[in-house]
Write an enzyme that holds these catalytic residues in place. Structure first.
Site, mmCIF file in Angstrom:
data_model
loop_
_atom_site.group_PDB
_atom_site.id
_atom_site.type_symbol
_atom_site.label_atom_id
_atom_site.label_comp_id
_atom_site.label_asym_id
_atom_site.label_seq_id
_atom_site.Cartn_x
_atom_site.Cartn_y
_atom_site.Cartn_z
ATOM 1 C CB SER A 35 -0.866 0.077 1.261
ATOM 2 O OG SER A 35 -1.784 -0.958 1.281
ATOM 3 C CG HIS A 66 -3.041 -2.261 -3.170
ATOM 4 N ND1 HIS A 66 -1.894 -3.013 -3.148
ATOM 5 C CD2 HIS A 66 -3.363 -2.025 -1.886
ATOM 6 C CE1 HIS A 66 -1.536 -3.230 -1.899
ATOM 7 N NE2 HIS A 66 -2.413 -2.636 -1.105
ATOM 8 C CG HIS A 88 -4.994 -7.353 0.517
ATOM 9 N ND1 HIS A 88 -5.092 -6.549 -0.594
ATOM 10 C CD2 HIS A 88 -3.901 -6.931 1.204
ATOM 11 C CE1 HIS A 88 -4.094 -5.676 -0.581
ATOM 12 N NE2 HIS A 88 -3.352 -5.881 0.496
ATOM 13 C CE1 TYR A 90 -8.676 -5.436 1.626
ATOM 14 C CE2 TYR A 90 -6.901 -6.196 3.063
ATOM 15 C CZ TYR A 90 -7.370 -5.345 2.067
ATOM 16 O OH TYR A 90 -6.535 -4.421 1.530
ATOM 17 C CD GLU A 91 -8.223 -7.166 -2.775
ATOM 18 O OE1 GLU A 91 -8.564 -6.659 -3.842
ATOM 19 O OE2 GLU A 91 -7.069 -7.537 -2.526
ATOM 20 C CB ALA A 118 1.460 -0.272 4.694
ATOM 21 C CG MET A 221 -4.908 -6.396 7.124
ATOM 22 S SD MET A 221 -6.257 -5.320 6.645
ATOM 23 C CE MET A 221 -6.441 -4.316 8.156
ATOM 24 C CB SER A 222 -0.512 -8.172 2.626
ATOM 25 O OG SER A 222 0.590 -7.418 3.074
ATOM 26 C CG ASN A 245 -0.849 2.327 11.427
ATOM 27 O OD1 ASN A 245 -0.512 1.866 10.333
ATOM 28 N ND2 ASN A 245 -1.580 1.652 12.276
ATOM 29 C CG HIS A 259 -6.478 2.529 3.574
ATOM 30 N ND1 HIS A 259 -5.481 1.574 3.594
ATOM 31 C CD2 HIS A 259 -6.691 2.801 2.261
ATOM 32 C CE1 HIS A 259 -5.118 1.295 2.342
ATOM 33 N NE2 HIS A 259 -5.841 2.039 1.521
HETATM 34 CL CL1 6GU Z 1 -2.525 -1.219 12.590
HETATM 35 N N1 6GU Z 1 -3.169 -3.330 11.292
HETATM 36 C C1 6GU Z 1 -3.247 -4.093 10.224
HETATM 37 N N2 6GU Z 1 -3.859 -5.274 10.341
HETATM 38 N N3 6GU Z 1 -2.753 -3.758 9.033
HETATM 39 C C2 6GU Z 1 -2.145 -2.582 8.942
HETATM 40 C C3 6GU Z 1 -2.027 -1.739 10.012
HETATM 41 C C4 6GU Z 1 -2.572 -2.165 11.209
HETATM 42 N N4 6GU Z 1 -1.357 -0.644 9.598
HETATM 43 C C5 6GU Z 1 -1.080 -0.809 8.310
HETATM 44 N N5 6GU Z 1 -1.552 -1.984 7.904
#
Ligand code: 6GU
Length: 287
Positions: A35, A66, A88, A90-91, A118, A221-222, A245, A259
């Site tokens: 991302s 993306h 991903h 989740y898609e 990310a 998530m990847s 973050n 996001h």
């Molecule tokens: Cl805080 N969590 C998840 N699952 N994916 C992220 C994230 C956090 N920050 C960027 N991608």
């Protein structure tokens, strides 16, 4: 398990052959852009760009940030194929579909894969903007049966029970740190364990605390599903997380994972991430 959820060897081969028929280079290196990190693809010379929607059998990207295209070209002289946008869990695809590009990479001749993502920082020593070299992972969806290798195993790709204790190439991890030191990036380089969740909801406070207790340094998530499939078919893997973050670890925090912040930090560090990867590539023996 429904093995028809994935793609057969023949389908992956047909897609690889279709791509090779138009590719200007036979790629030795595969790159997956996370991302906000798609700029890496722009560094390739003598590009051929193909939209995922034009590639036979390929899934399509649905996420903001993306792009959804495959870019062929040379990076520092090395023939590469770059995914600008990944798939991903989740898609909503069956997990075997999200990892199909790894098998297509393999069948095109790719030997090494560099993945970026990310991620949220769980380690309290991490700062937003840090780059973590992934040394290991915790595959949370896998614990619940959501592993991309579930289903019939085709031995032409790899063995039924692949080892994952050496998933992340040690030499390439060292190379990442050595190159970072040369570029004067050491102040924001980290090492750590990446934990993958299916998403798309971010973690609760309790979930973040749990992941930290389990030994995770970052959460995303990847990547993990792709690494498993890449290692299954014998490609070398190196993966980098940009900490975009801090995962929220206490109830009094005003912070909320979102996001937009992920994409903004991506922009902030994107150029250094690109420089790090391209310099690594110039030092790798892919010839
Ligand atoms: Cl805080 N969590 C998840 N699952 N994916 C992220 C994230 C956090 N920050 C960027 N991608």
């Amino acid at each position: 398990p429904d093995s028809s959820a994935g793609y057969s060897y023949e389908e992956c081969k047909a897609t690889a052959d279709w791509l090779l028929a138009q590719a200007p280079v036979r790629p030795l290196l595969g790159i997956v852009c996370g991302s906000g990190l798609g700029g890496l693809a722009e560094m390739l010379k003598d590009q051929l760009v193909i939209d995922y929607s034009d590639i036979p059998s390929f899934p399509r990207s649905t996420v903001h940030g993306h792009a959804g295209r495959l870019v062929f070209g040379k990076l520092k002289g090395t023939p590469c194929v770059c995914m600008q946008g990944r798939f991903h869990l989740y898609e909503g695809y069956p997990i075997q579909k999200t990892t199909m590009p790894m098998r297509v990479f393999k069948l095109m001749g790719v030997e090494t894969v560099i993945l970026t993502n990310a991620a949220g920082g769980l380690n309290p020593d991490f700062t937003v903007g840090d780059i973590m070299v992934i040394k290991d992972h915790i595959n949370i969806p896998g614990f619940a049966g959501n592993n991309p290798l579930v289903g019939a195993n085709d031995e032409r790709f790899g063995e039924r029970f692949p080892c994952m204790s050496d998933a992340y190439d040690r030499d390439l991890q060292q190379l990442a740190h050595a190159v970072a030191a040369e570029l004067d990036y050491s102040a924001f380089m980290q090492d750590g364990v990446y934990s993958a969740l299916a998403g798309p909801s971010f973690e609760t406070v309790a979930e973040c605390k749990m992941l930290r207790l389990l030994g995770a340094d970052a959460v995303g998530m990847s990547t993990v599903h792709e690494v498993i499939v890449a290692r299954h078919c014998g490609m070398r893997v190196v993966a980098l997380s940009l900490i975009t973050n801090q995962a929220v670890m206490d109830y009094d925090s005003e912070k909320k994972a979102n996001h937009e912040e992920v994409l903004q930090t991506g922009e902030l560090r994107a150029q250094q991430m690109e420089k790090l990867v391209s310099t690594m590539v110039s030092r790798m023996s892919c010839e």
